[in-house]
Enzyme design. Structure first.
Site, PDB file in Angstrom:
ATOM      1  N   ASP A 145     -13.472  10.844  -2.036  1.00 54.63           N
ATOM      2  CA  ASP A 145     -12.748  11.189  -0.729  1.00 54.63           C
ATOM      3  C   ASP A 145     -11.443  11.909  -0.807  1.00 54.63           C
ATOM      4  O   ASP A 145     -10.657  10.732  -1.672  1.00 54.63           O
ATOM      5  CB  ASP A 145     -13.193   9.762  -0.222  1.00 54.63           C
ATOM      6  CG  ASP A 145     -12.362  10.189   1.280  1.00 54.63           C
ATOM      7  OD1 ASP A 145     -11.845  11.058   2.047  1.00 54.63           O
ATOM      8  OD2 ASP A 145     -12.172   8.611   1.929  1.00 54.63           O
ATOM      9  N   ASP A 339     -10.213  16.465   6.459  1.00 46.70           N
ATOM     10  CA  ASP A 339     -10.529  15.443   5.200  1.00 46.70           C
ATOM     11  C   ASP A 339     -12.167  15.573   5.118  1.00 46.70           C
ATOM     12  O   ASP A 339     -13.356  16.384   5.345  1.00 46.70           O
ATOM     13  CB  ASP A 339     -10.512  14.475   6.399  1.00 46.70           C
ATOM     14  CG  ASP A 339     -10.880  13.444   5.284  1.00 46.70           C
ATOM     15  OD1 ASP A 339     -10.692  12.562   4.342  1.00 46.70           O
ATOM     16  OD2 ASP A 339     -11.763  12.077   6.607  1.00 46.70           O
TER      17      ASP A 339
END
Ligand code: NAG
Ligand code: NAG
Ligand code: NAG
Ligand code: NAG
Ligand code: NAG
Ligand code: NAG
Length: 460
Positions: A145, A339
Site C-alpha cells: 500500500d 495510490d
C-alpha cells in the site's frame, strides 16, 4: 438487398472513412469483449522474459482473483470492494483536509491498554505480495500500500485478538533475529504512539473500522535474494477487521518509517510495480534502480507537508484523443495523489462531468446498463464479440500523457454491466486520487530522489 439500401450503405461507409481520415484525430480501441473479463483460472504473468534480470522482484496478485490462494469465502464481491473503496477514499479525504494534516487523537496510553489512534486508509481492492520475515524466514502474504506508512503483521501470542489468517501467524519466539524497538529510540518517537513500560507501541485504525495495535519490533525481512536486517514493523497483538486472511501490510508511503524509507540505503527510495490487466493474471513489484525502464514518461512529485501520500498534478483528460475543456484550476484546487490501494480514480466534480459526458457521446451505439452507487456510466455488451470504445487518456504535469489500457478504463461486473471506472468527488476541494484500475499494465515507478513518478505502458 434493394439498391436504395446499398447506396445508403455506401454513403454511410464513405461517411465513416471520411470522418475518421479527414479529422484524423479520433482514436478508438476495438476490444474483444472477452478480454475485459477475468478468467476463472490464473494465467500467470506476461512479463517474464523482459524482466528476467531484475532482482528482488515480487509477484503481485489481486487478492480477490484466481491467482490468490486465499480461500474463496474471503473474497469479496465487486460491489463490496467498491463500498470498501469508498471508505478508504473518505478516510483519505478526512486525513488530507484535517488542519494538522494528521487526524491523531492523542490520549494517554496505559500499560494494559493499547489503543489504535492513527487514521489509516486501508482498502480491500488491494494487491498482495509475499515476503519472508524472521530467522529462519517465514513466508507471509501482505497487502502492499503506497498510502500506508507502518508495516505490520499479526504476531503471536496474539495477546488480545488475531483474526484468521491463511499462513501460520508470525511467532517472534521462533526467530533468532527478532527484537523489540527501544522505547527511547528516534524510530519509536517517529511513529509517536508512545510506550507501555519498555515497549514501543504502534496502532493503526482504518477508515472502515479495521484496526491493528501492538508493539513495534524489528527483524530480518527477506525479499529473495535480498535480506534486510533490523527491519521495523508492528507486531500486532490486537487485530480486527476486513483483512481477509492476509498476514498484514507492507507500507510503501513516503513517510519516515515506511518500507521505502527504511530500505533507502539499499534501494535508494526507488520502486516500481505493474498491476495486471485482469485479476486472473499477475504483475510485479520491484525495488531499486533496476526498476527504471527506457522511454518512461515522468511527472514531478509535488512536495506536500503531509508526507503520507505521493502527490502528482493532473493537468487534463482526453477522450478519443480530443482534449476535454476543463479549467486548469479545477485540478490545481483539489490536488491529486497516486495510490495503489484506491480502486477507482476520483476526479474533481467538473472534470468527471466533462469526462462522463464525452465518453457517453462516443458510446451511444451501446445500450446503457444500471448504475452502481459509485459508477454511473455502465454498458451492456451482451451479444457483442468486439466493441469499439474511445481511447481515454490522462495528462500529468511535464507533458505526460497516458493512453489507458482498455482494462484501465472499465470496471467490469460482468459483460452485461461494464462501467466507466472513474468517479467524481463530492466537493471540488476534495483531493483527487489516481486509482489502481487506471494504473493497470503500466510500469509505475516511484523515483523519490529525482522527485518523479514515471509511467511506461504495456509492462505486464
Ligand atoms: C483492541 O483494540 C481496540 C481498538 O483500539 C479496542 O477497542 C479493544 O478494546 C481492544 N481489545 C482488547 C481485548 O484489548
Ligand atoms: C531510556 O529512557 C529511560 C528514561 O527516560 C532511561 O532511564 C534509559 O537509560 C534510556 N535507555 C536508553 C537505552 O537510552
Ligand atoms: C517485546 O515486547 C513485548 C511487549 O512488551 C513483550 O511481550 C515481548 O516479550 C518482548 N520481546 C522481546 C524479544 O523482548
Ligand atoms: C500541483 O498541485 C498542487 C495541489 O496539490 C498545487 O498547489 C500546485 O500549484 C500544482 N502545481 C502546478 C504546477 O500546477
Ligand atoms: C474481433 O476482433 C478480432 C481481433 O481484433 C478479430 O480477429 C475478429 O475477427 C473480430 N470479430 C468480429 C466479430 O468483428
Ligand atoms: C508534448 O508531447 C507531445 C507528444 O506526446 C509532443 O508532440 C509535444 O511536442 C510535447 N510538448 C512539449 C512542450 O514537450
Amino acid at each position: 438487398m434493394g439498391t436504395g439500401l446499398l447506396i445508403l450503405l455506401q454513403i454511410y461507409l464513405l461517411f465513416v472513412s471520411f470522418s475518421s481520415s479527414a479529422l484524423g484525430l479520433q482514436k478508438f480501441h476495438i476490444v474483444d469483449v472477452h478480454a475485459l473479463t477475468s478468467r476463472n483460472v490464473c494465467s500467470g504473468s506476461k512479463d517474464v522474459e523482459r524482466h528476467r534480470s531484475v532482482k528482488s522482484r515480487l509477484k503481485i496478485v489481486d487478492r480477490h482473483g484466481p491467482c490468490s490462494t486465499l480461500p474463496a469465502v474471503e473474497k469479496l464481491s465487486l460491489e463490496q470492494i467498491l463500498s470498501k473503496d469508498q471508505s478508504r477514499v473518505e478516510s483519505i479525504h478526512r486525513r488530507t483536509s484535517a488542519v494538522s494534516g494528521k487526524d491523531k487523537t492523542s490520549g494517554p496510553l496505559t500499560t494494559s491498554q493499547i489503543t489504535a489512534q492513527y487514521g489509516g486508509s486501508y482498502g480491500v481492492g488491494n494487491y498482495i505480495v509475499s515476503v519472508g520475515i524472521g530467522t529462519p524466514s517465514k513466508t507471509l502474504t501482505l497487502v502492499f500500500d503506497t498510502g500506508s506508512d507502518v508495516t505490520w503483521v499479526q504476531c503471536e501470542p496474539c495477546q488480545k485478538h488475531c483474526y484468521m489468517q491463511q499462513e501460520p501467524i508470525f511467532d517472534p519466539s521462533q526467530s533468532s533475529t527478532f527484537s523489540n524497538v527501544s522505547c527511547n529510540s528516534t524510530q519509536c518517537t517517529d511513529i509517536s504512539f508512545g510506550c507501555s513500560g519498555s515497549s514501543c507501541l504502534y496502532g493503526v485504525k482504518y477508515g472502515d473500522g479495521s484496526f491493528t495495535v501492538g508493539y513495534y519490533a524489528e527483524d530480518t525481512l527477506t525479499l529473495t535474494p535480498d535480506v534486510i536486517q533490523n527491519f521495523r514493523f508492528g507486531c500486532g497483538q490486537n487485530n480486527s477487521g476486513t483483512f481477509g486472511e492476509i498476514a498484514g501490510l507492507l507500507g510503501l508511503s513516503p513517510s519516515s518509517e515506511s518500507f521505502v524509507s527504511q530500505t533507502s540505503e539499499k534501494y535508494q527510495h526507488v520502486f516500481a510495480y505493474c498491476l495486471p490487466a485482469l485479476s486472473s493474471s499477475t504483475g510485479y513489484l520491484n525495488f531499486g534502480s533496476s526498476s527504471n525502464m527506457p522511454n518512461t514518461n515522468r511527472t514531478p512529485i509535488h512536495k506536500q507537508s503531509n508526507p503520507l501520500y505521493y502527490y502528482i498534478n493532473m493537468t487534463g483528460l482526453a477522450v478519443a484523443d480530443q482534449p476535454l475543456q476543463i479549467t486548469a484550476t479545477v485540478f490545481s484546487n483539489s490536488g491529486m495523489i497516486i495510490d495503489s490501494g484506491t480502486v477507482i480514480t476520483r476526479l474533481p466534480p467538473d472534470a468527471y462531468q466533462a469526462l462522463r459526458s464525452s465518453f457517453r457521446q462516443h458510446m451511444t451505439q451501446y445500450k446503457m446498463a444500471p448504475s452502481t452507487t459509485l459508477l454511473d456510466t455502465c454498458y451492456d455488451f451482451t451479444g457483442y464479440d468486439n466493441v469499439t470504445i474511445p481511447s481515454v487518456s490522462v495528462q500529468f504535469l511535464n507533458n505526460v500523457s497516458l493512453d489507458l489500457d482498455p482494462n484501465g478504463i472499465f470496471y467490469v461486473f460482468d459483460i452485461s454491466q461494464v462501467c466507466l471506472a472513474f468517479a467524481g468527488n463530492r466537493d471540488p476541494g476534495d483531493l483527487g486520487i489516481y486509482g489502481n484500475v487506471q494504473q493497470r499494465t503500466f510500469n509505475v515507478i516511484y523515483d523519490v530522489p529525482n522527485g518523479e513518478i514515471g509511467f511506461s505502458p504495456e509492462a505486464c
